[in-house]
Scaffold this active site. Structure first.
Site, PDB file in Angstrom:
ATOM      1  N   ASP A 160      42.548  65.352  41.316  1.00 22.00           N
ATOM      2  CA  ASP A 160      41.156  65.475  40.891  1.00 22.00           C
ATOM      3  C   ASP A 160      40.263  65.166  42.092  1.00 22.00           C
ATOM      4  O   ASP A 160      40.355  64.089  42.672  1.00 22.00           O
ATOM      5  CB  ASP A 160      40.908  64.468  39.762  1.00 22.00           C
ATOM      6  CG  ASP A 160      39.952  64.981  38.713  1.00 22.00           C
ATOM      7  OD1 ASP A 160      38.879  65.478  39.108  1.00 22.00           O
ATOM      8  OD2 ASP A 160      40.257  64.865  37.511  1.00 22.00           O
ATOM      9  N   GLU A 181      35.492  72.480  37.764  1.00 22.58           N
ATOM     10  CA  GLU A 181      34.911  72.057  36.472  1.00 22.58           C
ATOM     11  C   GLU A 181      33.475  72.544  36.500  1.00 22.58           C
ATOM     12  O   GLU A 181      32.587  71.898  37.053  1.00 22.58           O
ATOM     13  CB  GLU A 181      34.966  70.539  36.301  1.00 22.58           C
ATOM     14  CG  GLU A 181      34.525  70.141  34.893  1.00 22.58           C
ATOM     15  CD  GLU A 181      33.981  68.718  34.768  1.00 22.58           C
ATOM     16  OE1 GLU A 181      33.957  68.185  33.658  1.00 22.58           O
ATOM     17  OE2 GLU A 181      33.554  68.135  35.787  1.00 22.58           O
ATOM     18  N   ASP A 237      35.821  68.120  40.191  1.00 22.37           N
ATOM     19  CA  ASP A 237      34.885  67.511  39.253  1.00 22.37           C
ATOM     20  C   ASP A 237      33.441  67.974  39.498  1.00 22.37           C
ATOM     21  O   ASP A 237      32.966  67.932  40.636  1.00 22.37           O
ATOM     22  CB  ASP A 237      34.972  65.991  39.438  1.00 22.37           C
ATOM     23  CG  ASP A 237      34.308  65.217  38.327  1.00 22.37           C
ATOM     24  OD1 ASP A 237      34.771  65.302  37.189  1.00 22.37           O
ATOM     25  OD2 ASP A 237      33.307  64.521  38.611  1.00 22.37           O
ATOM     26  N   HIS A 283      39.930  65.002  28.590  1.00 18.73           N
ATOM     27  CA  HIS A 283      39.616  63.569  28.509  1.00 18.73           C
ATOM     28  C   HIS A 283      38.138  63.275  28.225  1.00 18.73           C
ATOM     29  O   HIS A 283      37.760  62.125  28.092  1.00 18.73           O
ATOM     30  CB  HIS A 283      40.023  62.910  29.822  1.00 18.73           C
ATOM     31  CG  HIS A 283      39.189  63.380  30.984  1.00 18.73           C
ATOM     32  ND1 HIS A 283      39.243  64.678  31.456  1.00 18.73           N
ATOM     33  CD2 HIS A 283      38.264  62.756  31.729  1.00 18.73           C
ATOM     34  CE1 HIS A 283      38.386  64.814  32.443  1.00 18.73           C
ATOM     35  NE2 HIS A 283      37.777  63.665  32.636  1.00 18.73           N
ATOM     36  N   ASP A 284      37.295  64.315  28.175  1.00 18.78           N
ATOM     37  CA  ASP A 284      35.866  64.124  27.936  1.00 18.78           C
ATOM     38  C   ASP A 284      35.433  64.500  26.523  1.00 18.78           C
ATOM     39  O   ASP A 284      34.244  64.420  26.204  1.00 18.78           O
ATOM     40  CB  ASP A 284      35.045  64.988  28.909  1.00 18.78           C
ATOM     41  CG  ASP A 284      35.102  64.480  30.339  1.00 18.78           C
ATOM     42  OD1 ASP A 284      35.268  63.265  30.531  1.00 18.78           O
ATOM     43  OD2 ASP A 284      34.979  65.311  31.255  1.00 18.78           O
TER      44      ASP A 284
HETATM   45  O1  TEU Z   1      32.637  65.387  33.607  1.00 13.84           O
HETATM   46  C1  TEU Z   1      31.385  65.956  33.683  1.00 13.84           C
HETATM   47  C2  TEU Z   1      30.666  65.776  32.410  1.00 13.84           C
HETATM   48  O2  TEU Z   1      29.857  64.904  32.283  1.00 13.84           O
HETATM   49  C3  TEU Z   1      31.009  66.699  31.294  1.00 13.84           C
HETATM   50  O3  TEU Z   1      32.353  66.902  31.151  1.00 13.84           O
HETATM   51  C4  TEU Z   1      30.498  66.259  29.973  1.00 13.84           C
HETATM   52  O4  TEU Z   1      31.406  65.381  29.400  1.00 13.84           O
HETATM   53  C5  TEU Z   1      30.273  67.465  29.118  1.00 13.84           C
HETATM   54  O5  TEU Z   1      29.263  68.215  29.673  1.00 13.84           O
HETATM   55  C6  TEU Z   1      29.971  67.194  27.672  1.00 13.84           C
HETATM   56  O6  TEU Z   1      28.805  66.558  27.396  1.00 13.84           O
HETATM   57  C7  TEU Z   1      33.290  64.949  34.744  1.00 13.84           C
HETATM   58  C8  TEU Z   1      34.534  64.196  34.367  1.00 13.84           C
HETATM   59  O7  TEU Z   1      35.413  65.040  33.686  1.00 13.84           O
HETATM   60  C9  TEU Z   1      34.145  62.976  33.581  1.00 13.84           C
HETATM   61  O8  TEU Z   1      35.251  62.270  33.086  1.00 13.84           O
HETATM   62  C10 TEU Z   1      33.330  62.102  34.496  1.00 13.84           C
HETATM   63  O9  TEU Z   1      32.853  60.977  33.800  1.00 13.84           O
HETATM   64  C11 TEU Z   1      32.152  62.864  35.103  1.00 13.84           C
HETATM   65  O10 TEU Z   1      32.490  64.149  35.580  1.00 13.84           O
HETATM   66  C12 TEU Z   1      31.611  62.102  36.297  1.00 13.84           C
HETATM   67  O11 TEU Z   1      32.535  62.151  37.340  1.00 13.84           O
END
Ligand code: TEU
Ligand code: CA
Length: 563
Positions: A107, A259, A204, A332-333
């Site tokens: 990542d 992402e 990310d 995971h989000d």
């Molecule tokens: O996630 C970015 C992020 O904020 C989105 O996935 C969000 O969750 C989505 O738009 C839904 O509302 C990445 C990572 O995957 C996350 O775990 C981190 O917390 C974030 O970046 C910051 O690095």
């Protein structure tokens, strides 16, 4: 049919044929009894993963971090988080994975670092040292930007006596990509990992790295709009991605996955058109905000299946023959896919298998999130103390201050929160689901582990796990399921998702009933069609689909399906 030609001109390459399995290392498997998953834990489960039939392991961040955002706040990009192990453990993991034919991607979190990173410590100390410009400093707050996890995106630093930008928490300052030395440092770090032999990066929030230097105010109250217009797709973004490809990824045989928050079907080709040499593939969030209000994380509204299907249709068209993306339904989000898009209750088995069928038969590289292969569900937290996620904590306190009742806030956190996906993987019916021998795991285990666990699934002929294995084998056996065109049937239907995958080598028909009702599917199924995947063990009436029924037919002969 225009899209039929895709398969003829589409370049065939390993990362299109691969299936990704995402590991959230903290919750995967704890090898040393401290309650936290670790690299040796992953090594111990490599046989399980290779037996499942996936090809690429994506590890969520494994680098040194104070863990305010569980590793998405990195304090040293070249060091393994001590809780997870050592560099020797990582090298062993990589070698053991490669030995089994599994690839490993890491990542890359370079929109921001942790405030504990040495770069930030130096940068905040003075405005005239080599690190001063590694972050984004302003004497006055230039705009009204809000951070993703709540509160303003600018924080005053007493030492530097200036404000710094952080699109996430105040402990995750944004890196200044305008500064050439910072960019060179990042490419060098990427090459350090590539030279170790890793097979790629998941990047990310990569569309956020270039900022509009005039720092205008937010365009709207709708957060999705703010992300699209203000935070993502900045003026120098594609210049940076091309430079990154030239200086780093393009020199290796690796895969890059963006992402792509804030990217739509209108501008996606800017990122993944193979002629542009930026990213191999991306994943977008459109289906992840379909059931939210104003793009607000902790909101849930109903949605129409026709709109859900339209998103997949339009992305498939937008990517055409030159682009590629990832298909995913949870990570995971987000909440667990069976609890969100399926039925986590009475029809958990059928609906988890139906979603698996969709995930593994659309055009794109599928990503399976750990635990979904056994149909893990959302968890119910009774009070905020049980939550780990900083976003959940921030939201809870914000809402409490607004006068909201705790029970209502917890209900929204339980429906929408990120901890749903982060509870430990349920390996067995033993204490703490066999995840750890510690007295308590870092995050509570879902109490349904006594019924939902890997050991149970391995012993059960009808399990979701076995269904995944069969589907994964099917994808390998029939390249049409990878490269073939995607054509939808009855796109306006509100319960059925029906599509074909077809090219010169084969022809498949996928029938999915996204409801608990029996629904007539109106498709004329040829007698020559072979039913190769089915989530019921009995045939059922030919022209109806039962509750959450999923079928995949293989046409041995060319056959026109009536509209
Ligand atoms: O996630 C970015 C992020 O904020 C989105 O996935 C969000 O969750 C989505 O738009 C839904 O509302 C990445 C990572 O995957 C996350 O775990 C981190 O917390 C974030 O970046 C910051 O690095
Ligand atoms: Ca451990």
């Amino acid at each position: 049919m225009a899209n039929q030609i895709y398969s003829i001109i589409m370049k065939k390459i390993w990362w299109k044929e691969a299936v990704i399995y995402q590991i959230y290392p903290r919750s995967f498997y704890d090898s040393n009894g401290d309650g936290i998953g670790d690299l040796q834990g992953i090594i111990q489960k490599l046989d399980y993963l290779s037996d499942l039939g996936v090809d690429v392991l994506w590890l969520s961040p494994i680098f040194a971090s104070p863990n305010l955002d569980n590793g998405y706040d990195i304090s040293d990009y070249r060091m393994i988080m001590p809780e997870f192990g050592t560099m020797a453990d990582f090298e062993e993991l990589l070698a053991q994975a490669h030995h089994r034919g599994l690839k490993v991607i890491l990542d890359l979190v370079v929109n921001h670092s942790s405030d504990q990173h040495q770069w930030f410590q130096e940068s905040r100390a003075a405005s005239d040292n080599p690190y001063s410009d590694y972050y984004i400093w302003k004497d006055e707050i230039p705009n009204d930007w809000q951070s993703f996890f709540g509160g303003p995106a600018w924080t005053y630093d007493d030492q530097r006596q200036a404000y710094y930008l952080h699109l996430f928490t105040s402990h995750q300052p944004d890196l200044n990509w305008e500064h050439p030395a910072l960019r060179a440092e990042i490419y060098d770090m990427m090459n350090f990992w590539y030279d170790k032999g890793i097979d790629g990066f998941r990047m990310d929030v990569i569309p956020l790295i270039s900022k509009d230097q005039s720092y205008p105010d937010a365009v709207s109250d709708n957060f999705d709009q703010v992300i699209f217009h203000n935070y993502a797709n900045g003026p120098r973004l594609h210049e940076y991605l091309q430079e990154m490809h030239q200086q780093s990824s393009g020199r290796y045989d690796v895969m890059t996955v963006g992402e792509c928050i804030g990217v739509t079907d209108q501008n996606c080709m800017m990122y993944v058109d193979e002629r542009r040499k930026e990213l191999n593939m991306l994943y977008h969030f459109e289906h992840m905000s379909l059931d939210t209000e104003n793009g607000e994380k902790y909101s849930r509204t109903s949605y129409h299946l026709s709109d859900f299907k339209r998103i997949f249709q339009k992305w498939d068209e937008a990517l055409g023959a030159q682009g590629w993306y990832n298909v995913f339904l949870d990570n995971h989000d987000f909440p667990r896919m069976v609890s969100r898009f399926g039925d986590g209750g009475a029809y958990r088995l059928q609906s988890a298998k139906l979603l698996a069928t969709m995930l593994l038969t659309l055009r794109g590289t599928p990503c399976i999130y750990q635990g979904s292969e056994i149909g893990m569900t959302n968890v119910s937290l009774s009070q905020i103390e049980e939550a780990d996620d900083i976003w959940a904590h921030n939201y809870y306190h914000e809402q409490l201050a607004k006068g909201d009742a705790p029970a209502g806030i917890m209900a929204r956190i339980n429906a929408c929160g990120r901890d749903n996906a982060r509870t430990p993987v349920q390996w067995s019916a033993e204490h703490h689901a066999g995840f750890t021998t510690a007295s308590a795991p870092w995050l509570k285990v879902n109490p349904n582990y006594t019924e939902i666990n890997v050991a149970q699934a391995e012993a059960d002929e009808q399990s979701i796990l076995l269904f995944y294995k069969r589907l994964l084998a099917l994808r390998k056996a029939y390249p049409t399921l990878i490269y073939g065109a995607f054509t939808q049937r009855m796109p306006e239907h509100e319960s059925l998702f029906i599509y074909e995958r077809h090219d010169d080598a084969g022809h498949f028909l996928v029938l999915l009933n996204f409801s608990a009702d029996e629904v007539e599917h109106v498709q004329d199924i040829s007698v020559e069609a072979e039913l190769i995947m089915h989530n019921y063990d009995s045939p059922g009436a030919a022209s109806f689909l039962r509750a959450w029924e999923a079928r995949v037919y293989n046409y041995s002969v060319k056959f026109e399906i009536k509209q």
